[in-house]
Design a protein around this motif. Sequence first.
Motif, PDB file in Angstrom:
ATOM      1  N   ILE A   1       0.829  -1.206   0.000  1.00 24.59           N
ATOM      2  CA  ILE A   1       0.000   0.000   0.000  1.00 24.59           C
ATOM      3  C   ILE A   1       0.864   1.256   0.000  1.00 24.59           C
ATOM      4  N   LEU A   2       1.830   1.312   0.888  1.00 25.14           N
ATOM      5  CA  LEU A   2       2.716   2.470   0.980  1.00 25.14           C
ATOM      6  C   LEU A   2       3.904   2.291   0.040  1.00 25.14           C
ATOM      7  N   PRO A   3       4.542   3.383  -0.363  1.00 25.44           N
ATOM      8  CA  PRO A   3       5.692   3.258  -1.271  1.00 25.44           C
ATOM      9  C   PRO A   3       6.770   2.328  -0.718  1.00 25.44           C
ATOM     10  N   TYR A   4       7.382   1.587  -1.629  1.00 22.70           N
ATOM     11  CA  TYR A   4       8.477   0.687  -1.266  1.00 22.70           C
ATOM     12  C   TYR A   4       9.762   1.495  -1.164  1.00 22.70           C
ATOM     13  N   LYS A   5      10.512   1.263  -0.114  1.00 22.10           N
ATOM     14  CA  LYS A   5      11.827   1.883   0.074  1.00 22.10           C
ATOM     15  C   LYS A   5      12.823   0.764   0.292  1.00 22.10           C
ATOM     16  N   GLY A   6      13.934   0.812  -0.405  1.00 15.55           N
ATOM     17  CA  GLY A   6      14.952  -0.202  -0.199  1.00 15.55           C
ATOM     18  C   GLY A   6      15.678  -0.551  -1.478  1.00 15.55           C
ATOM     19  N   HIS A   7      16.363  -1.690  -1.419  1.00 15.81           N
ATOM     20  CA  HIS A   7      17.153  -2.178  -2.545  1.00 15.81           C
ATOM     21  C   HIS A   7      16.248  -2.404  -3.761  1.00 15.81           C
ATOM     22  N   HIS A   8      16.678  -1.995  -4.940  1.00 14.70           N
ATOM     23  CA  HIS A   8      15.920  -2.115  -6.197  1.00 14.70           C
ATOM     24  C   HIS A   8      14.649  -1.265  -6.171  1.00 14.70           C
ATOM     25  N   GLU A   9      14.687  -0.189  -5.417  1.00 14.73           N
ATOM     26  CA  GLU A   9      13.504   0.643  -5.199  1.00 14.73           C
ATOM     27  C   GLU A   9      12.847   1.130  -6.486  1.00 14.73           C
ATOM     28  N   GLN A  10      13.619   1.588  -7.438  1.00 17.19           N
ATOM     29  CA  GLN A  10      13.035   2.187  -8.644  1.00 17.19           C
ATOM     30  C   GLN A  10      12.160   1.181  -9.389  1.00 17.19           C
TER      31      GLN A  10
ATOM     32  N   ARG B   1       4.971  -1.935  -8.374  1.00 18.87           N
ATOM     33  CA  ARG B   1       3.914  -1.744  -7.372  1.00 18.87           C
ATOM     34  C   ARG B   1       2.857  -0.777  -7.903  1.00 18.87           C
ATOM     35  N   LYS B   2       3.313   0.358  -8.398  1.00 21.60           N
ATOM     36  CA  LYS B   2       2.377   1.354  -8.924  1.00 21.60           C
ATOM     37  C   LYS B   2       1.589   0.793 -10.110  1.00 21.60           C
ATOM     38  N   ALA B   3       2.269   0.096 -10.991  1.00 21.68           N
ATOM     39  CA  ALA B   3       1.614  -0.452 -12.185  1.00 21.68           C
ATOM     40  C   ALA B   3       0.487  -1.401 -11.813  1.00 21.68           C
ATOM     41  N   ASP B   4       0.723  -2.275 -10.838  1.00 19.62           N
ATOM     42  CA  ASP B   4      -0.325  -3.212 -10.448  1.00 19.62           C
ATOM     43  C   ASP B   4      -1.499  -2.492  -9.795  1.00 19.62           C
TER      44      ASP B   4
END
Length: 186
Positions: A109-118, A124-127
């Motif tokens: 639900i919330l933005p992903y932060k971490g390795h391979h973030e971009q 995540r956004k696309a789905d």
Amino acid sequence: MSKIIIQLKRQRVEELLARYESIIGKDFSGYRNHVYRTITYAMHLLEHELRYEPLVETAFVYHDLGLWTDHELAYLEPSEALALADNDKYGWGIDPDALRGAIHWHHKILPYKGHHEQVIEACRKADWIDVSKGMLRKGISKTAVREVEAAFPNLGFHNTLLRLAKDYGGSLLAGGIKVTRGIVKW
């Protein structure tokens, strides 16, 4: 952001999906189009950087497969395991952490932060764009969403998700709760 680019056929996607067509069965066309819509959105968010294409295509082919291969509403881990096993078996050379992350976090639900973030964040956004039928657009225009949906019609995909939640969960309510607990990440 540039105009969205719609690729009607992707060789990797067609080859990977063909391996699972008989398992997905009557849901294949709807799932295929869902895969194409999400890839299109993710690649647009990644500004069509070709270095991400094999990962994005592979992650989206596999991201929901556990629904059909394992008949499981908590399908992230089975989908990840299948993708990682095939990555090893066929020697694709896709970074396993990035592949696992793109699948594991695609319902976050919330933005992903971490390795391979971009790339994980783009997936995540696309789905979310596709699962919400464009109600959530994550920076993609309404016009672009309409263009993608016209190129890759839904073909009952969202109804398939509801049917599987009911079939695997015993009822739509119980299945919905099980899905939410099994795949939604904060």
